[in-house]
Scaffold this motif. Structure first.
Motif: not given
Lengths: 454, 454
Positions: B131-137, B159-161, B214-215
């Motif tokens: 699984r990968l986690t990340t953020e996005t604007g 995780f989206m702003v 996400a981290v």
């Protein structure tokens, strides 16, 4: 291991001529009739609406129609479009079938529509026209004509079906970015629009109404002509660059398609891919299956009547013989807006009658399921219209699995779905319905077909 | 007559290795520090977050890093991307300058981001990550990682702003179509998110907060790692396929760029195009101008301080030396969401300090005006981020006109704007503002920078 097999042609391979299926047909399609006299129309009858070059293409029986260099030059922005083997999808389906698709979503407007928009804008510009009017449903056609107009310095006025105008503000924004004017239809700018609004003030519009408005405006102004994005012979002709390139690319891949598939609303992307293959089928008496796929909620080819009908609701157009649900039939509000037209291209209808093609209808939800399966294996999110072709390709691939046959399937991925994500949201939320057509409304619309002597 | 000049490479020209600028730098960039000890971190410190292959790339000084064949194979879906001469735009501007652009919007996600998303997904899959986690604007990065995850069978949590999650439902739908999970940030699923919500229940979120979430999730799960879409060395490395292809294509065109331009938020598309040219500039001591263009509302390179800072708001990341506005600075809500980051890639900051590149900031409205002028002449509607590069290219072309110089300008068109049409609607309605930054807030954020011994 699965590898990406993308077949790319150099720009010198952009076709130099459009292929005219009329040249290979065993019998010509029925004449277009004047609604007043019931007699075949001549070029002069169409002159108020179309430039002469386009009118001559409409009735041409020449096999090849040269593509003007300025049109080919703009095609060069995105053509030749890629042909891709959907090997990841084949693996997911565990099928012995080979699935190929031609991808037209690489154009700046995101669909196959600029293939004809650019040609039509060119011919109009050449004949001194200043302004083009047109109609659009979901907006693929309107944004493509807006794009073409911006390149040739033509004003573009788009009558957009009101429900789409309100639901799809982003397509409208795209048209405006290209400098076009976008008017919700029915509007009070035309007699046709005002007549509808008087009877039905809250009308959400239809393609048939929007066509009436666009035609009326063009007919009433000297410097203005009308542009149609599907149905007519010259439109289908311009789209044949798709199939010609695909034939070259299939040869590169080393396979000839057993089945050629396209979704069909008015018939333009289907014809663009299929007509060169239909020509081969006629000349070589081959058994290639050629399939038009339509929505079950607007089942023109599978449930319509082959009869003379008007192209629009306001009855301003000539009469054409086609598979029709009746010009007063209003299709359910499915998301594949480009497939919601009451008729089918006369040339497509004609070859269906000749037994050269087959037709199939699918419901909305199963098409979205196919689209999501495709996106997750091939990476491209399809337009709801194109998902109908995908669904048919998947079903044929599963049939091949059952029968243990390694057939080759080719379909047209006519556009991407980046402007249709609201429909995907509704699908994931379980809010999409199959929207079957209303048999009573269909019977009523068919009973209202114009009476024309055989 | 204007003609379309598109420079296309065969797929055998997709680079076989990424270019590592670190190998050519006259001095190495400052070390990354552990926030607790203030000492340089080692690979082990990053192991909970990233696969080892990526960590080794982060610190590599090898000139060429081989691109694994499965990554190149997926690149083949859309690479090599085209390089196009904007001759129609040159004509409109009446400039003697030659304007070229590299177009990264042809990827399935519509931007340059898949260049690194595919590589990161591959390395994670290879090391057994599930699984990968990340953020996005704005969502370009989140949808690109979702795309890459779907191809490698990895779960993706984005995780989206929150303000973008609500304003841009279509980007979210794109992520979900690719099978990813999209969570509005700040969320109550993490300690970082809960801490923010406790203080500010109505927080609309920021990239810095979403990174913290996400981290935190990746650090807390054995089968999960974190993926970043910009800023870090390995991300910039993966993007260098853009510049390498562009060098080959400029040679085909027969011109060497006098000016190379990219928009810069975290720095990844700018670096992707520019780094191969920066390497040439160092080796050949050439005078090529290389320009990063940022929004005036988030002016990291032009108004920020070159200092050690955290990459996130929750202060879970290591300290990196970069041009920063302070990790607590919240940029104005401009539509170029991908450029709203408080810091700049350390490698980009370092070469700015070395005088190898220049920087410029533009306000929002003038960038949209440039974007519309570009769309109407070149047919492609740009992402709001990319419009910053276009504005700079147009200004340089107008300077060339004034000075009577036939310079060659090359810029990166990092993505299309099909998911950003709401911003265009606001622009046409006259509702867009320039959203200048708040000097008081900037001063406060800079005063809160962590204290680190030089």
């Amino acid at each position: 291991m699965t590898t990406t097999k993308k077949y790319v042609l150099g720009e010198e391979k952009i076709p130099k001529a459009w292929y005219n299926l009329a040249s290979d047909l065993p019998s010509p399609p029925p004449a277009v009739l004047h609604p007043g006299t019931g007699q075949p129309i001549g070029p002069g009858d169409l002159a108020p609406l179309f430039p002469m070059a386009v009118i001559m293409q409409e009735v041409s029986t020449e096999k090849w129609v040269e593509i003007p260099e300025p049109v080919r030059d703009i095609y060069r922005m995105w053509r030749p479009s890629p042909l891709i083997r959907a090997e990841r999808l084949e693996k997911v389906l565990d099928t012995p079938a080979r699935i190929f698709f031609k991808y037209e979503g690489v154009s700046p407007a995101g669909s196959h529509k600029p293939n004809t928009a650019v040609a039509q804008a060119f011919y109009n510009k050449q004949e001194g026209v200043k302004r083009l009017t047109t109609e659009t449903g979901a907006g693929q056609w309107g944004s493509s004509l807006a794009f073409a107009g911006s390149l040739f310095g033509l004003e573009v006025e788009v009558f957009m079906v009101k429900v789409s105008f309100e639901q799809k503000p982003y397509r409208r924004a795209l048209m405006e970015t290209y400098g076009a004017k976008c008017i919700p239809s029915p509007s009070n700018q035309t007699a046709s629009g005002r007549a509808i609004l008087e009877k039905t003030p809250n009308s959400t519009g239809s393609l048939g109404i929007a066509i009436s408005e666009a035609v009326e405006v063009a007919a009433g102004r000297d410097d203005t002509k009308y542009s149609l994005g599907s149905v007519l012979n010259h439109v289908l002709l311009h789209q044949t660059v798709i199939g010609q390139e695909a034939q070259e690319q299939m040869a590169m891949a080393g396979f000839a398609p057993d089945i050629v598939i396209g979704c069909a609303g008015g018939g333009s992307n289907f014809s663009g891919l299929a007509f060169p293959f239909v020509g081969d089928k006629i000349r070589n008496k081959s058994k290639t299956r050629i399939m038009a796929v339509e929505p079950a909620s607007c089942p023109t080819l599978t449930r319509g009547r082959y009869a003379y009908d008007f192209g629009d609701t306001g009855h301003l157009t000539p009469l054409v013989k086609m598979h029709t649900l009746g010009s007063t039939f209003v299709p359910s509000p499915i998301h594949a807006g480009g497939l919601r037209y009451h008729g089918m291209a006369p040339m497509v209808s004609h070859i269906k009658e000749l037994g050269l093609i087959e037709a199939r209808a699918y419901a909305q939800v199963e098409c979205f399921a196919a689209a999501v399966q495709f996106a997750r294996s091939e990476g491209i999110v399809p337009a709801p219209e194109s998902s109908h072709a995908i669904k048919a390709a998947i079903d044929e691939a599963l049939r091949c699995k059952q029968e243990g046959k390694a057939e080759t399937i080719l379909f047209n991925l006519s556009g991407h779905g980046h402007f249709d994500m609201g429909a995907y949201t509704a699908y994931f939320a379980g809010q999409l319905k199959d929207e079957p057509y209303d048999q009573g409304a269909l019977d009523k619309a068919l009973a209202e077909l114009p009476k024309v002597a055989a």
